[in-house]
Design an enzyme around this catalytic site. Sequence first.
Site, PDB file in Angstrom:
ATOM      1  N   GLU A 105       6.899  14.632   7.227  1.00 40.82           N
ATOM      2  CA  GLU A 105       7.343  14.534   5.828  1.00 40.82           C
ATOM      3  C   GLU A 105       6.483  15.413   4.946  1.00 40.82           C
ATOM      4  O   GLU A 105       5.254  15.391   5.041  1.00 40.82           O
ATOM      5  CB  GLU A 105       7.242  13.099   5.286  1.00 40.82           C
ATOM      6  N   GLU A 123       4.094   5.547   9.021  1.00 41.62           N
ATOM      7  CA  GLU A 123       3.038   5.199   8.066  1.00 41.62           C
ATOM      8  C   GLU A 123       2.606   3.727   8.100  1.00 41.62           C
ATOM      9  O   GLU A 123       2.828   2.987   7.130  1.00 41.62           O
ATOM     10  CB  GLU A 123       3.475   5.563   6.646  1.00 41.62           C
TER      11      GLU A 123
HETATM   12  C1  GBH Z   1       6.458   8.350   2.306  1.00 42.07           C
HETATM   13  O1  GBH Z   1       5.488   7.483   1.838  1.00 42.07           O
HETATM   14  C2  GBH Z   1       7.525   7.528   2.951  1.00 42.07           C
HETATM   15  O2  GBH Z   1       7.507   7.660   4.360  1.00 42.07           O
HETATM   16  C3  GBH Z   1       8.894   7.788   2.429  1.00 42.07           C
HETATM   17  O3  GBH Z   1       9.739   6.753   2.814  1.00 42.07           O
HETATM   18  C4  GBH Z   1       8.816   7.965   0.938  1.00 42.07           C
HETATM   19  O4  GBH Z   1      10.087   8.047   0.363  1.00 42.07           O
HETATM   20  C5  GBH Z   1       8.034   9.217   0.672  1.00 42.07           C
HETATM   21  O5  GBH Z   1       6.786   9.163   1.267  1.00 42.07           O
HETATM   22  C6  GBH Z   1       7.798   9.529  -0.792  1.00 42.07           C
HETATM   23  O6  GBH Z   1       6.962   8.570  -1.372  1.00 42.07           O
HETATM   24  O7  GBH Z   1       1.038   3.852  -3.657  1.00 42.07           O
HETATM   25  O8  GBH Z   1       1.236   2.428  -5.563  1.00 42.07           O
HETATM   26  O9  GBH Z   1       1.501   4.789  -5.814  1.00 42.07           O
HETATM   27  C7  GBH Z   1       4.396   8.101   1.231  1.00 42.07           C
HETATM   28  C8  GBH Z   1       3.576   7.087   0.505  1.00 42.07           C
HETATM   29  C9  GBH Z   1       4.653   5.467  -0.799  1.00 42.07           C
HETATM   30  C10 GBH Z   1       3.020   6.988  -1.698  1.00 42.07           C
HETATM   31  C11 GBH Z   1       4.991   5.023  -2.208  1.00 42.07           C
HETATM   32  C12 GBH Z   1       3.387   6.539  -3.067  1.00 42.07           C
HETATM   33  C13 GBH Z   1       4.103   4.716  -4.388  1.00 42.07           C
HETATM   34  C14 GBH Z   1       3.421   3.406  -4.669  1.00 42.07           C
HETATM   35  N1  GBH Z   1       4.112   6.804  -0.785  1.00 42.07           N
HETATM   36  N2  GBH Z   1       3.827   5.180  -3.036  1.00 42.07           N
HETATM   37  S1  GBH Z   1       1.693   3.633  -4.942  1.00 42.07           S
END
Ligand code: GBH
Length: 467
Positions: free
Chosen positions: A367, A171
């Site tokens: 994922e 990502e």
């Molecule tokens: C994936 O990210 C990751 O590869 C993994 O490590 C993670 O644990 C999993 O998904 C679950 O989140 O964007 O401000 O709402 C996916 C992207 C990253 C989206 C964290 C949500 C939260 C902060 N995600 N994000 S925000």
Amino acid sequence: MTDDASVIDLLPPDFRLGAATSAFQIEGAASEDGRTPSIWDTFCRVPGAVAGGDTGDVACDHYHRMPEDVALLASLGLDGYRFSVSWPRVQPGGRGPVNPAGLGFYDRLVDELLGRGVTPWLTLYHWDLPQELQDAGGWPARDTAFRFADYAELVYDRLGDRVTHWTTLNEPFCSAVLGHVEGVHAPGGRSLADGVRAVHHLHLGHGLAVRRLRSAARRPLDLAVTHLLGTSGPATDSAADREAARRADAFGFRFYLDPILRGRYPRDLIDDLAAHRVEIPVRDGDLETISAPFDTLGVNYYRSLRSSGVDEHGSPTDSRGLPVTRGVPHGGLPVTGLGWEVMPHDLTALLLRVARDYPGTPMVVTESGAAYEDRPDADGFVEDTERTAYLAAHLAAVSRARASGADVRGYFVWSLLDNFEWAEGYAGRFGIVRVDRSTQLRTPKRSALWLRDTALRLRARRAGGAG
Ligand code: GBH
């Protein structure tokens, strides 16, 4: 419409089912055996950056419990394990010699997996940049791409004889945009220009690493890169919303797939960025490197947002006079524990879109999963009906995409274990296996048992030669 279970039974017997994790989220042992701090160790110490002030110091203590975790994984009958290598563990400082103790951990992990019949799917970079490289400029600096290629080769030298599935990056959107534009991920920057530079250098690092691994390899490898993808239709049929959806698609989707699969950045994205006085720092030959052929596109999917071209007050421009592009929920859909809408049909749409717009691209869902507030019983068992239904619906969505022509070859659940969910800390529980935060005890949830049964059904057909 056919129900989820029977659609899943249409998956071919060689379809790969696995579970995924990442180094920083599970390993702990943050300063053991020569590991140096990563940008996430630093970010966790910024007051307010991570919920509850959580850190990765202990995480799931996987560094010390690896053999048991692999045994657990194997007992679930999964045939793939997607994990990441911690760069600051194997090459402290991000440059220079390898740290044998750190690399030795992954050497043992790979042997443990192979010994139990689980195929390793190795990701080289899942966000934990060595802090020293950040101090030298991080991903906005071009040099980081070259450091990444060196690191990739160094890991390959030790594990390339046994690992076939290599993913360069997880990502890039999150590293670049959440980390450098929105400031919610490490290193916490807030600059569009830095974010755009970071995207380009991540792409460049990917391309350089693909070339290095390909020329070092003495046998065919499966080289991949994983992107976070979603669809971004307009919130309404208004011209402003449709234009916002185009911008979101350019910045969030084509920015990532066009350079690697078509060897160019989208024209409309370049124009959108110019309105912000931002340029992608492309040099001669970069796009050739970036579009070096690879084998599999990893797709991470959680949810999709719709795009609105107006802000909360109905204004189409922000304080600087630039057009508003705002992600809004679809509405009227069930949500996960983190409030994310459950939209399996968008996974089907997304896979079919890649198949249509980037033909001949084999894909693996690297994922897919959901965080819910689990309620363990007295034995620590979690009857996670919602997560189980979520996984069944998304695996069925993959099967539907395949039936309509998308070349999708596997599905990895995020995640094997409840782990460090970045800015959410340990509050976001994505595991199919419960981890008790005080005892570290692992207990498979209902969803893990469901996955085991599904894997067994696939495997039985494989053994029987049917399907
Ligand atoms: C994936 O990210 C990751 O590869 C993994 O490590 C993670 O644990 C999993 O998904 C679950 O989140 O964007 O401000 O709402 C996916 C992207 C990253 C989206 C964290 C949500 C939260 C902060 N995600 N994000 S925000």
